[in-house]
Motif scaffolding. Structure first.
Motif, PDB file in Angstrom:
ATOM      1  N   MET A 178       4.935  -2.716   2.885  1.00 18.88           N
ATOM      2  CA  MET A 178       5.214  -4.065   2.191  1.00 18.88           C
ATOM      3  C   MET A 178       5.049  -5.264   3.197  1.00 18.88           C
ATOM      4  N   GLU A 179       3.887  -6.061   3.025  1.00 21.80           N
ATOM      5  CA  GLU A 179       3.996  -7.152   3.914  1.00 21.80           C
ATOM      6  C   GLU A 179       4.992  -8.254   3.465  1.00 21.80           C
ATOM      7  N   ASN A 180       5.189  -8.902   4.764  1.00 23.81           N
ATOM      8  CA  ASN A 180       6.343  -9.989   4.490  1.00 23.81           C
ATOM      9  C   ASN A 180       6.041 -10.911   3.456  1.00 23.81           C
ATOM     10  N   LYS A 181       4.687 -11.161   3.278  1.00 25.59           N
ATOM     11  CA  LYS A 181       4.359 -12.352   2.239  1.00 25.59           C
ATOM     12  C   LYS A 181       4.909 -11.765   0.979  1.00 25.59           C
ATOM     13  N   LEU A 182       5.038 -10.547   0.558  1.00 21.20           N
ATOM     14  CA  LEU A 182       5.657 -10.069  -0.744  1.00 21.20           C
ATOM     15  C   LEU A 182       7.108 -10.126  -0.536  1.00 21.20           C
ATOM     16  N   GLY A 227      -4.315  -5.904  15.611  1.00 21.81           N
ATOM     17  CA  GLY A 227      -4.134  -6.847  16.671  1.00 21.81           C
ATOM     18  C   GLY A 227      -3.368  -8.060  16.137  1.00 21.81           C
ATOM     19  N   ASN A 228      -2.777  -8.561  17.319  1.00 23.27           N
ATOM     20  CA  ASN A 228      -2.106  -9.772  17.045  1.00 23.27           C
ATOM     21  C   ASN A 228      -2.868 -11.065  17.546  1.00 23.27           C
ATOM     22  N   ASP A 229      -4.003 -10.832  17.661  1.00 17.68           N
ATOM     23  CA  ASP A 229      -4.948 -11.949  18.225  1.00 17.68           C
ATOM     24  C   ASP A 229      -5.379 -12.685  17.280  1.00 17.68           C
ATOM     25  N   THR A 230      -5.416 -12.603  15.909  1.00 15.07           N
ATOM     26  CA  THR A 230      -5.875 -13.072  14.508  1.00 15.07           C
ATOM     27  C   THR A 230      -4.465 -13.311  13.729  1.00 15.07           C
ATOM     28  N   SER A 231      -4.768 -14.187  12.901  1.00 17.30           N
ATOM     29  CA  SER A 231      -3.674 -14.565  12.043  1.00 17.30           C
ATOM     30  C   SER A 231      -3.681 -13.354  10.891  1.00 17.30           C
ATOM     31  N   GLN A 232      -4.657 -12.975  10.517  1.00 18.31           N
ATOM     32  CA  GLN A 232      -4.729 -11.669   9.710  1.00 18.31           C
ATOM     33  C   GLN A 232      -4.353 -10.557  10.128  1.00 18.31           C
ATOM     34  N   GLY A 233      -4.531 -10.445  11.512  1.00 14.38           N
ATOM     35  CA  GLY A 233      -3.737  -9.326  12.164  1.00 14.38           C
ATOM     36  C   GLY A 233      -2.280  -9.254  12.315  1.00 14.38           C
ATOM     37  N   LYS A 234      -1.891 -10.783  12.507  1.00 12.84           N
ATOM     38  CA  LYS A 234      -0.230 -10.781  12.729  1.00 12.84           C
ATOM     39  C   LYS A 234       0.291 -10.586  11.269  1.00 12.84           C
ATOM     40  N   SER A 235      -0.421 -11.145  10.187  1.00  8.52           N
ATOM     41  CA  SER A 235      -0.001 -10.977   8.913  1.00  8.52           C
ATOM     42  C   SER A 235       0.224  -9.377   8.342  1.00  8.52           C
ATOM     43  N   LYS A 236      -0.574  -8.577   8.820  1.00  8.54           N
ATOM     44  CA  LYS A 236      -0.580  -7.077   8.525  1.00  8.54           C
ATOM     45  C   LYS A 236       0.716  -6.490   9.359  1.00  8.54           C
ATOM     46  N   ASN A 237       1.032  -6.868  10.790  1.00  7.24           N
ATOM     47  CA  ASN A 237       1.998  -6.464  11.299  1.00  7.24           C
ATOM     48  C   ASN A 237       3.382  -6.825  10.850  1.00  7.24           C
ATOM     49  N   ARG A 238       3.563  -8.003  10.327  1.00  8.00           N
ATOM     50  CA  ARG A 238       4.825  -8.460   9.781  1.00  8.00           C
ATOM     51  C   ARG A 238       4.938  -7.743   8.329  1.00  8.00           C
ATOM     52  N   ARG A 239       5.528  -6.536   8.521  1.00  3.21           N
ATOM     53  CA  ARG A 239       5.891  -5.806   7.190  1.00  3.21           C
ATOM     54  C   ARG A 239       7.205  -4.908   7.265  1.00  3.21           C
ATOM     55  N   ILE A 240       7.516  -4.240   6.108  1.00  4.95           N
ATOM     56  CA  ILE A 240       8.325  -3.283   6.198  1.00  4.95           C
ATOM     57  C   ILE A 240       7.909  -2.070   5.555  1.00  4.95           C
ATOM     58  N   GLU A 241       8.074  -0.941   6.370  1.00  2.00           N
ATOM     59  CA  GLU A 241       7.461   0.342   6.089  1.00  2.00           C
ATOM     60  C   GLU A 241       8.430   1.182   5.608  1.00  2.00           C
ATOM     61  N   VAL A 242       8.393   1.662   4.252  1.00  2.00           N
ATOM     62  CA  VAL A 242       9.415   2.827   3.773  1.00  2.00           C
ATOM     63  C   VAL A 242       8.780   4.101   4.019  1.00  2.00           C
ATOM     64  N   THR A 293       0.670  -1.301   0.012  1.00  2.00           N
ATOM     65  CA  THR A 293      -0.075   0.021   0.062  1.00  2.00           C
ATOM     66  C   THR A 293       0.926   1.172  -0.203  1.00  2.00           C
ATOM     67  N   VAL A 294       0.399   2.205  -0.659  1.00  2.00           N
ATOM     68  CA  VAL A 294       1.039   3.537  -0.581  1.00  2.00           C
ATOM     69  C   VAL A 294      -0.076   4.766  -0.282  1.00  2.00           C
ATOM     70  N   GLU A 295       0.584   5.559   0.859  1.00  2.00           N
ATOM     71  CA  GLU A 295      -0.383   6.431   1.434  1.00  2.00           C
ATOM     72  C   GLU A 295       0.604   7.897   1.566  1.00  2.00           C
ATOM     73  N   GLU A 296      -0.106   8.939   1.785  1.00  2.46           N
ATOM     74  CA  GLU A 296       0.503  10.184   2.380  1.00  2.46           C
ATOM     75  C   GLU A 296      -0.126  10.672   3.424  1.00  2.46           C
ATOM     76  N   ARG A 297       0.892  10.928   4.532  1.00  2.00           N
ATOM     77  CA  ARG A 297       0.056  11.304   5.667  1.00  2.00           C
ATOM     78  C   ARG A 297       1.013  12.171   6.329  1.00  2.00           C
ATOM     79  N   ASN A 298       0.404  13.770   6.817  1.00  2.00           N
ATOM     80  CA  ASN A 298       1.063  14.556   7.520  1.00  2.00           C
ATOM     81  C   ASN A 298       2.542  14.932   6.783  1.00  2.00           C
ATOM     82  N   GLY A 299       2.354  14.964   5.278  1.00  2.00           N
ATOM     83  CA  GLY A 299       3.781  15.598   4.626  1.00  2.00           C
ATOM     84  C   GLY A 299       4.665  14.386   4.284  1.00  2.00           C
TER      85      GLY A 299
END
Length: 319
Positions: A193-197, A288-303, A181-187
């Motif tokens: 990029m999630e780890n699955k990528l 949240g880390n209480d679901t596999s979907q939430g865990k998947s979102k948390n495993r990521r690289i943010e640029v 995902t790509v987004e612009e926040r606060n300038g």
């Protein structure tokens, strides 16, 4: 009256004795002479009486004139006496006024000197305040100009970041829906990029698909050398049990961020000084880390792409 006297004398002479004709003629001659003298004296008397009447009349006129002049003199004397009394009163009043005025003038002069001194001090303070206000006004105008410049720079940076976001979105269009995902926040522009990528489970080696996405991102970054790039690695809260070389999730997240940096610097147009790698472990989750979907979102690289704010910081320091 003279006639009667002469007649009586003659009669007495005639009655007392007899006279001769010669004596009689002498007497008659004397009588005639006396008579002439009497007429002359009567004329003189009449003339004198006339003169006396004239003199009397003149005397009465002069007496009346004298009385009038005397009355005028008395009136003038009274007026003079009144004027003299008024003058004395005025002189006493003037002397008292002059005495009081001298004291009042001296007091007023002293007060005026004090007021003048106070006024000069106030003018001096006012001049200093005016100088200070003029300086403040110039400073305010300079600051206002710098604020305008700052707003212009910020607006330009925002426009540039919007343009950069559009360029990155376009470059990574093929990876949308694949954990990117790509987004612009606060300038700033955030590329997540999630780890699955990018990585296999427990690994920090970037896969072929992920390498391709990072390379595409690198092309855009190479075109924007004035952008600071922060690469953050994130994990879920599951304890790391993989390679013994790593001490845990924090170490793993740092390794993954460094792996992305390594790919980016393969592009020689990217200045390594613009890149920063950081590991955040499981401490900055986006779900949240209480679901596999939430865990998947948390495993990521943010640029995180941030415009360099050197010019803005300089302007802020000058304000």
């Amino acid at each position: 009256m003279s006639k009667h006297i002469v007649f009586m004398i003659v009669a007495a002479v005639l009655t007392t004795s007899c006279v001769t004709s010669k004596v009689y003629k002498d007497l008659e001659g004397k009588y005639a002479s006396l008579k002439r003298k009497n007429r002359k004296m009567e004329d003189q008397f009449a003339e004198l009486e006339k003169q006396n009447n004239t003199n009397k009349k003149s005397l009465n006129e002069r007496t009346a004139q004298y009385e009038k002049v005397k009355a005028e003199r008395d009136e003038l004397q009274r007026n003079y006496d009144a004027a003299q009394a008024n003058y004395e009163n005025l002189k006493r009043s003037y002397d008292a006024l002059e005495k009081n005025s001298s004291a009042a003038i001296a007091a007023n002069s002293k007060k005026n000197r004090e007021l003048l001194s106070q006024l000069e001090e106030k003018e001096r303070v006012l001049a200093q305040e005016r100088t200070r206000l003029d300086k403040l006004q110039r400073d305010l105008e300079a600051r206002s100009q710098r604020v305008d410049e700052l707003e212009g720079l910020i607006a330009a940076k925002d426009a540039k970041m919007q343009k950069l976001k559009s360029a990155i979105s376009k470059a990574l269009r093929n990876f949308e829906g694949k954990g990117l995902t790509v987004e612009e926040r606060n300038g700033k522009v955030y590329i997540s990029m999630e780890n699955k990528l990018l990585f296999e489970s427990g690994s920090w080696a970037v896969g072929a698909q992920g390498r391709k996405a990072v390379k595409q991102l690198g092309k855009v970054l190479a075109e924007n050398p004035d952008i600071a790039v922060l690469i953050e690695g994130h994990t879920d809260d599951d304890p790391y049990t993989g390679n013994t070389q790593l001490s845990g999730n924090w170490d793993l997240s740092t390794k993954r961020a460094t792996a992305i940096v390594t790919i980016l610097v393969e592009n020689k147009r990217i200045d390594p000084q613009n890149l920063t790698a950081a590991g955040r472990g499981e401490f900055a989750p986006v779900a949240g880390n209480d679901t596999s979907q939430g865990k998947s979102k948390n495993r990521r690289i943010e640029v995180i792409l941030t415009p360099k704010l050197d010019e803005i910081s300089k302007l802020l320091n000058d304000i």
